[in-house]
Every structure is written in C-alpha cells, then in structure tokens.
Design an enzyme around this catalytic site. Structure first.
Site, short mmCIF file in Angstrom:
data_model
loop_
_atom_site.label_atom_id
_atom_site.label_comp_id
_atom_site.label_asym_id
_atom_site.label_seq_id
_atom_site.Cartn_x
_atom_site.Cartn_y
_atom_site.Cartn_z
N TRP A 10 0.87 -1.10 0.04
CA TRP A 10 -0.07 0.11 0.01
C TRP A 10 0.67 1.40 0.12
O TRP A 10 0.38 2.36 -0.28
CB TRP A 10 -0.93 0.03 1.24
CG TRP A 10 -2.12 -0.90 1.19
CD1 TRP A 10 -2.49 -1.71 0.08
CD2 TRP A 10 -3.22 -0.99 2.15
NE1 TRP A 10 -3.68 -2.35 0.20
CE2 TRP A 10 -4.15 -2.02 1.54
CE3 TRP A 10 -3.47 -0.70 3.23
CZ2 TRP A 10 -5.33 -2.39 2.08
CZ3 TRP A 10 -4.66 -0.77 3.87
CH2 TRP A 10 -5.42 -1.73 3.45
N HIS A 95 12.99 -1.98 -0.80
CA HIS A 95 12.21 -1.52 -2.02
C HIS A 95 12.97 -0.32 -2.49
O HIS A 95 13.71 0.57 -2.04
CB HIS A 95 10.94 -0.85 -1.46
CG HIS A 95 10.08 -0.75 -2.66
ND1 HIS A 95 9.96 0.51 -3.36
CD2 HIS A 95 8.79 -1.48 -2.91
CE1 HIS A 95 8.93 0.40 -4.23
NE2 HIS A 95 8.35 -0.90 -4.10
N GLU A 146 11.94 -6.07 -9.13
CA GLU A 146 10.88 -5.36 -9.65
C GLU A 146 11.94 -4.23 -10.35
O GLU A 146 12.64 -3.35 -9.89
CB GLU A 146 10.52 -4.33 -8.26
CG GLU A 146 9.65 -5.13 -7.34
CD GLU A 146 8.66 -4.32 -6.71
OE1 GLU A 146 7.57 -4.39 -6.79
OE2 GLU A 146 9.12 -3.49 -5.86
N GLY A 152 5.08 1.49 -10.89
CA GLY A 152 3.98 2.63 -10.99
C GLY A 152 4.07 3.43 -12.24
O GLY A 152 3.41 4.53 -12.28
N SER A 182 3.77 -2.77 -11.99
CA SER A 182 2.69 -2.43 -12.67
C SER A 182 1.77 -3.76 -13.16
O SER A 182 1.34 -3.94 -14.31
CB SER A 182 3.06 -1.90 -14.25
OG SER A 182 3.69 -0.45 -14.01
P1 PGA Z 1 3.30 -0.70 -8.71
O1 PGA Z 1 4.49 -0.81 -7.47
O2 PGA Z 1 2.42 -2.18 -8.75
O3 PGA Z 1 2.47 0.28 -8.49
O4 PGA Z 1 3.74 -0.73 -9.85
C1 PGA Z 1 4.79 -2.07 -7.37
C2 PGA Z 1 5.66 -1.76 -6.21
O5 PGA Z 1 6.55 -0.76 -6.10
O6 PGA Z 1 6.01 -2.90 -5.31
#
Ligand code: PGA
Length: 220
Positions: A10, A95, A146, A152, A182
């Site tokens: 979140w 992250h 990621e 995002g 995404s």
């Molecule tokens: P996102 O973020 O699904 O909005 O791309 C993933 C994340 O940062 O863990």
C-alpha cells in the site's frame, strides 16, 4: 513455496477509514484459498488491520514496509524487528523507493535482513538488478524482482525478460522470486504463469478494493 504469493504494497497510501472500507468490500468477494495473500500497510495500520482480518475471518497475513537496522532502543522514528513481529509475519526490505529516496545501501539492506531473520520475520527483499542480488548476504528470504522502469508506470516488463532475469537471480541466490511492477487485474495471470515465479508484488492496483478483488479472481 506451496501456493503462489500475492503481496499488496500500500506504500504511503490509505487512511484508517479507507482501509476499513477496503476490507469490508474485499471480504465480500470470493477469495481463492490457493493463494497466499499478504498486505503491507503503513506501520500505523498494522494493529487495526490485524483486528479487521480477524473480524472478517480472512486468512490474510500482514507485513511491514520497512524495518529498523537497529534493535530496540534510542533510535527515534525507527520501528524495530521485535515491535513488528507483534503484528506481522513479513517485512519488505530494500524497496527501490527506499533505495532512491532514502539512500538505502546494499549494506543497510543486509543489516535489515539480519534483524528480520533474528525474530523469524520473513523478509521480501526487493531488487531491481543482478548486482543487488550479488550483494545479498546468505539467509533464507524471498526476493521480489522489480525493474525500476516498471514500477508505478503502467509498463510492466515483458514476461520473457522477467523469466530470463528471474532465472539469473536464481542462479545467484536460491530463493523464491516474486515479480513486481505494474501488475494489475488484466496481466496478473500472465505473470503468475511464468514458470519460475512464486508470486507477485502489487502496488497501485492493490489500493482499490474492486481492482484488488479482480486481481484475486483473475490470479487462478
Ligand atoms: P506498482 O508498484 O504495482 O504500482 O508498479 C509495485 C511496487 O512498487 O512494489
């Protein structure tokens, strides 16, 4: 990992009332029991979400979005492993938003992993390249791959590249690997079906209860 894991990050979103409404909506839907579901709310909601999960009879697990590299003590603003362990089973570490906005180094990431493992929290360590994987100290944890360009942006990395990256990650470190970047209700199945993937880390698309329940529905 027996079941595929669906982790909802979140980030710094949601108020307490929004979280309550989200749980009320999500608990009305059909939740597949072949998925492991972990919600990562801000620290301030961990206790409240623990209550909501029990009140709504859900089998969701909770995770924190970060952890202190220190033990309990005089570290203003930090939340330590022992404190997180009272409410959560998982913790996100490293992250890319923490690496870029708060200058988190590979060394700091390793310190945080150590603290989490000491209290049996399960770390989900986020990496966006192979150098970050090579820098990880030994230990038992989950990795979330990621790619920065996919986070995002609405532009997930194409599944073939994800498969190849995850294969390379697994050659360096024997771990379950999730894909994040995404992921949404339309592409979740495609990513969960990648042969070497153990689950997905979902950010933006996990915030809306309707979109989240569609992700759960489409995941199986
Ligand atoms: P996102 O973020 O699904 O909005 O791309 C993933 C994340 O940062 O863990």
């Amino acid at each position: 990992m027996k079941n595929k894991l669906l982790a909802a990050n979140w980030k710094s979103n949601m108020t307490k009332d929004e979280a309550k409404a989200w749980f009320e909506e999500v608990s009305k839907s059909n939740i597949p029991n072949s998925l492991g579901i972990v919600i990562f709310p801000p620290f301030t909601f961990l206790d409240f979400l623990d209550f909501l999960i029990k009140a709504n009879n859900l089998s969701f697990k909770l995770g924190a979005q970060d952890i202190s590299p220190f033990d309990l003590g005089p570290y203003t603003g930090e939340v330590s492993a022992h404190q997180i362990k009272e409410f959560a089973d998982y913790v996100l570490i490293g992250h890319s938003e923490r690496r870029s906005n708060f200058n988190e180094s590979n060394e700091l990431v390793n310190k945080k992993i150590d603290k989490a493992l000491l209290v049996d929290l399960i770390p989900i360590v986020c990496v966006s390249n192979l150098d970050q994987v090579r820098s990880l100290s030994p230990g038992n944890f989950i990795i979330a791959y990621e790619p920065i360009a996919a986070i995002g942006t609405g532009n997930p990395e194409d599944p073939k590249t994800v498969f190849s990256m995850v294969s390379q990650i697994k050659q360096i470190k024997n771990a379950d690997v999730l894909y994040g970047g995404s992921v949404n209700e339309n592409n979740i199945k495609e990513y969960l079906d990648i042969e070497n993937i153990s689950g997905a880390l979902v950010g933006g698309a996990s915030l809306d209860s309707k979109s989240f329940t569609n992700i759960l529905k489409n995941a199986i």
